[in-house]
Design a protein around this motif. Structure first.
Motif, short mmCIF file in Angstrom:
data_model
loop_
_atom_site.label_atom_id
_atom_site.label_comp_id
_atom_site.label_asym_id
_atom_site.label_seq_id
_atom_site.Cartn_x
_atom_site.Cartn_y
_atom_site.Cartn_z
N LYS A 191 53.71 15.06 93.56
CA LYS A 191 53.14 14.25 92.49
C LYS A 191 54.02 14.32 91.25
N ASN A 192 53.81 13.36 90.36
CA ASN A 192 54.51 13.27 89.09
C ASN A 192 56.04 13.27 89.25
N GLN A 230 51.22 5.43 84.94
CA GLN A 230 50.96 6.83 84.60
C GLN A 230 49.86 7.42 85.47
N LEU A 280 51.19 8.27 88.88
CA LEU A 280 52.03 9.47 88.87
C LEU A 280 51.21 10.75 88.97
N GLU A 281 49.96 10.70 88.58
CA GLU A 281 49.14 11.92 88.55
C GLU A 281 49.02 12.57 89.93
N LYS A 282 49.09 11.75 91.01
CA LYS A 282 48.92 12.30 92.35
C LYS A 282 49.99 11.83 93.34
N TRP A 337 54.26 9.90 94.04
CA TRP A 337 55.58 9.49 93.60
C TRP A 337 55.51 8.02 93.20
N SER A 343 54.28 10.96 80.46
CA SER A 343 53.86 11.64 81.69
C SER A 343 54.72 12.85 82.02
N LYS A 344 55.92 12.93 81.43
CA LYS A 344 56.85 14.04 81.66
C LYS A 344 57.07 14.29 83.16
N PRO A 345 57.40 13.25 83.92
CA PRO A 345 57.62 13.43 85.35
C PRO A 345 59.00 14.02 85.64
#
Length: 251
Positions: free
Chosen positions: A49-50, A145, A148-150, A152, A178-180
């Protein structure tokens, strides 16, 4: 939530769609053309994730097809190759991709891509047959966003298949918020093999290439412009790459 969006989150349905898309597209990317893959070691160790993949863009759909195949192959411990597509028996489905809404509703195959994980955004509008480019609006940004929490997410910062087009600041905003983990990807050859939509093959025997680079080291406190500049350098679409050679052009 719209009915189509609900269907998109049904894992078994997503797997079935990936099998269908995979069977249809495997011959054109791995048999009729040649596919060179590099850097899958950077992908295999990523969290689930992320993670944001940022890439240049040469067709509407063929690029995404190859991402799907590669991610499924990596799940089956393939390294820099697809091999025989046994990986379609249990595909990797925790991936979404950003796509312009106006390109996703043209026929049954593009609509199938919506169910495969398209995050549709309103990236352009037309005025008297002229395409006007614009950045992601806030609701589209929130959609990405949330994905991205769960999962790619694959995005194409330029939002167009035109080489060296400027990147969209919406991508940098997503990165700041989101700082991925950001993985840059460089693709080439797709414009030679496929038409602009990527649904029709123009030429056989083309060398397709896709290179995954190491995740970027990003200071999330940097300005949006600085982050976007870092991304565009990484996907080799900034000004300093513009004159480096014909292999970077698609015209």
């Amino acid at each position: 939530m719209p009915f189509t969006e609900k269907l998109k989150h049904i894992k078994l349905l997503r797997k079935l769609i990936y099998v269908i898309i995979g069977i249809i597209t495997y011959p054109v990317i791995a048999i009729f053309n040649k596919l060179k893959i590099e850097g899958t070691e950077y992908v295999a160790s990523l969290p689930k994730k992320n993670v944001l993949f940022v890439s240049n863009h040469q067709t509407y759909f063929a690029d995404v097809m190859v991402f799907i195949h590669i991610f499924c192959a990596i799940k089956w411990r393939k390294k820099n190759r697809l091999g025989i597509p046994f990986y379609l028996l249990n595909p990797f489905t925790r991936v979404y991709f950003v796509a312009a809404e106006e390109t996703m509703r043209t026929n049954w195959l593009t609509r199938l891509f919506i169910l495969a994980g398209a995050l549709t955004v309103k990236r352009t509008w037309r005025y008297e047959s002229t395409e006007i480019r614009r950045n992601l609006d806030p609701s589209d940004t929130r959609k990405i966003q949330k994905a991205l929490e769960k999962n790619w997410v694959i995005t194409f910062p330029q939002g167009t298949t035109k080489p060296f087009a400027p990147g969209r600041k919406g991508t940098a905003h997503i990165i700041k918020n989101s700082k991925p983990i950001v993985v840059p990807v460089v693709i080439n050859g797709f414009w030679r093999a496929f038409n602009k939509k990527g649904l029709k093959m123009k030429k056989r025997g083309v060398q397709l290439s896709i290179t995954f680079k190491p995740p970027l080291v990003i200071n999330y406190e940097d300005s949006v412009d600085d982050i976007l500049g870092q991304v565009m350098d990484a996907i080799e679409q900034s000004k300093k790459y513009m004159l480096k050679g014909a292999h970077h052009r698609n015209s």
